[in-house]
Design an enzyme around this catalytic site. Structure first.
Site, mmCIF file in Angstrom:
data_model
loop_
_atom_site.group_PDB
_atom_site.id
_atom_site.type_symbol
_atom_site.label_atom_id
_atom_site.label_comp_id
_atom_site.label_asym_id
_atom_site.label_seq_id
_atom_site.Cartn_x
_atom_site.Cartn_y
_atom_site.Cartn_z
ATOM 1 N N LYS A 119 23.645 -82.383 -21.512
ATOM 2 C CA LYS A 119 22.760 -82.968 -22.521
ATOM 3 C C LYS A 119 22.665 -84.486 -22.345
ATOM 4 O O LYS A 119 21.565 -85.058 -22.325
ATOM 5 C CB LYS A 119 23.266 -82.650 -23.927
ATOM 6 C CG LYS A 119 22.324 -83.116 -25.030
ATOM 7 C CD LYS A 119 23.020 -83.332 -26.349
ATOM 8 C CE LYS A 119 23.683 -84.691 -26.400
ATOM 9 N NZ LYS A 119 24.181 -85.051 -27.743
ATOM 10 N N ASP A 178 20.267 -80.451 -28.048
ATOM 11 C CA ASP A 178 21.337 -80.741 -29.002
ATOM 12 C C ASP A 178 21.317 -79.688 -30.106
ATOM 13 O O ASP A 178 20.606 -78.672 -30.006
ATOM 14 C CB ASP A 178 21.194 -82.160 -29.562
ATOM 15 C CG ASP A 178 19.999 -82.314 -30.490
ATOM 16 O OD1 ASP A 178 19.178 -81.368 -30.594
ATOM 17 O OD2 ASP A 178 19.883 -83.371 -31.137
#
Length: 291
Positions: free
Chosen positions: A131, A149
């Site tokens: 991420k 997320d």
């Protein structure tokens, strides 16, 4: 270009990602990360600091940090005891101070102090996951990336963009459904939607995506991701939600009240529980309220 996970088979019952992106851009014409940064190094450090914190809190913290340590070489030589107070407001400050120092040391040792524009090289750095790497690639280095997320995880499943429940699975499905040029702004749009509209308790009336969203199917009591089933309609006369009814948790109270009302007599309130009766007895004996 970063390697996206291999696409999964199927997906005919999913909401088209381009249609969702079109509607997201009505909400947020120019979606972008809310972290403040001037270069890839600052965004990398800011993203690491944002774990278990908010972008607003990180943005309040980083100006003083980068004024003292403007690049990887400066931060690599820093004393943790001097960095900790600067990042204290973001939480877990001791762990984070050591993390960004170690990260900077690896950047200096392996990449000459520069942030590499490569997924594998980024995720090889300490404390950098997929991420974080996608955030830096897509926003600061011009390389398509789709960060996933907690907001993206929640919103994509709720809308019906994916059946996946893991970040890698969601990234795989979205990347397969969109051209690389749309990856980053799709992620940014979903994050903003999740923060401002599609919260854990969604504000569907204010959402541009509502006309293609599958959430009404799920909220209607059907099984999650049963996208082909019709919406269950509530009967006009049944408006009481058993989960919130004050008598829902006490069936015997319901039966007594119903029987009394049927006979035409007054509804008798439920008898106090033993615990409540005990408090009343104590109050009488002590000639004052129970404490």
């Amino acid at each position: 270009m970063p390697r996206a996970p291999k696409p999964a088979a199927g997906g005919a019952d999913l909401v088209p990602a381009p249609a969702v992106l079109e509607r997201l851009l009505r909400h947020f014409p120019a979606p972008d990360t809310e972290l403040a940064y001037r270069n890839a190094f600052e965004l990398l450090v800011a993203t690491v600091l944002s774990a278990q914190s908010t972008d607003a809190r990180v943005n309040e913290t980083t100006p003083a940090l980068f004024a003292r340590y403007p690049d990887a070489r400066a931060l690599a030589a820093a004393d943790p005891d001097e960095v900790e107070p600067l990042v204290h407001a973001t939480g877990f400050f001791r762990v984070k101070a050591r993390a960004i120092i170690t990260l900077s040391q690896r950047l200096v040792a392996d990449h000459g102090g520069e942030v590499p524009a490569d997924m594998d090289a980024l995720t090889a750095l300490p404390g950098v996951g997929r991420k974080t790497a996608n955030v830096v690639l897509g926003h600061a280095l011009g390389v398509p990336g789709l960060p996933v997320d907690r907001h993206v995880l929640r919103v994509t499943e709720r809308i019906g963009l994916t059946h996946e429940t893991t970040p890698e699975g969601v990234e795989r499905d979205l990347c397969a459904a969109l051209p690389p040029s749309d990856w980053t702004r799709m992620s940014d749009g979903l994050i903003l939607l999740g923060r401002r509209v599609c919260r854990p308790k969604p504000q569907c009336g204010a959402c541009e995506v509502a006309d293609v969203c599958r959430y009404p199917f799920k909220a209607g009591g059907l099984q999650p991701l049963d996208l082909d089933a019709p919406v269950r309609k509530r009967s006009p006369g049944k408006t009481t939600d058993r989960r919130t009814s004050p008598t829902a948790t006490n069936p015997s109270t319901n039966r007594r009240a119903s029987a009394t009302a049927t006979k035409g007599g007054p509804v008798v309130p439920p008898r106090p529980t033993a615990k409540a009766a005990g408090r009343t007895t104590k109050a009488v004996r002590g000639k004052g309220p129970a404490r």
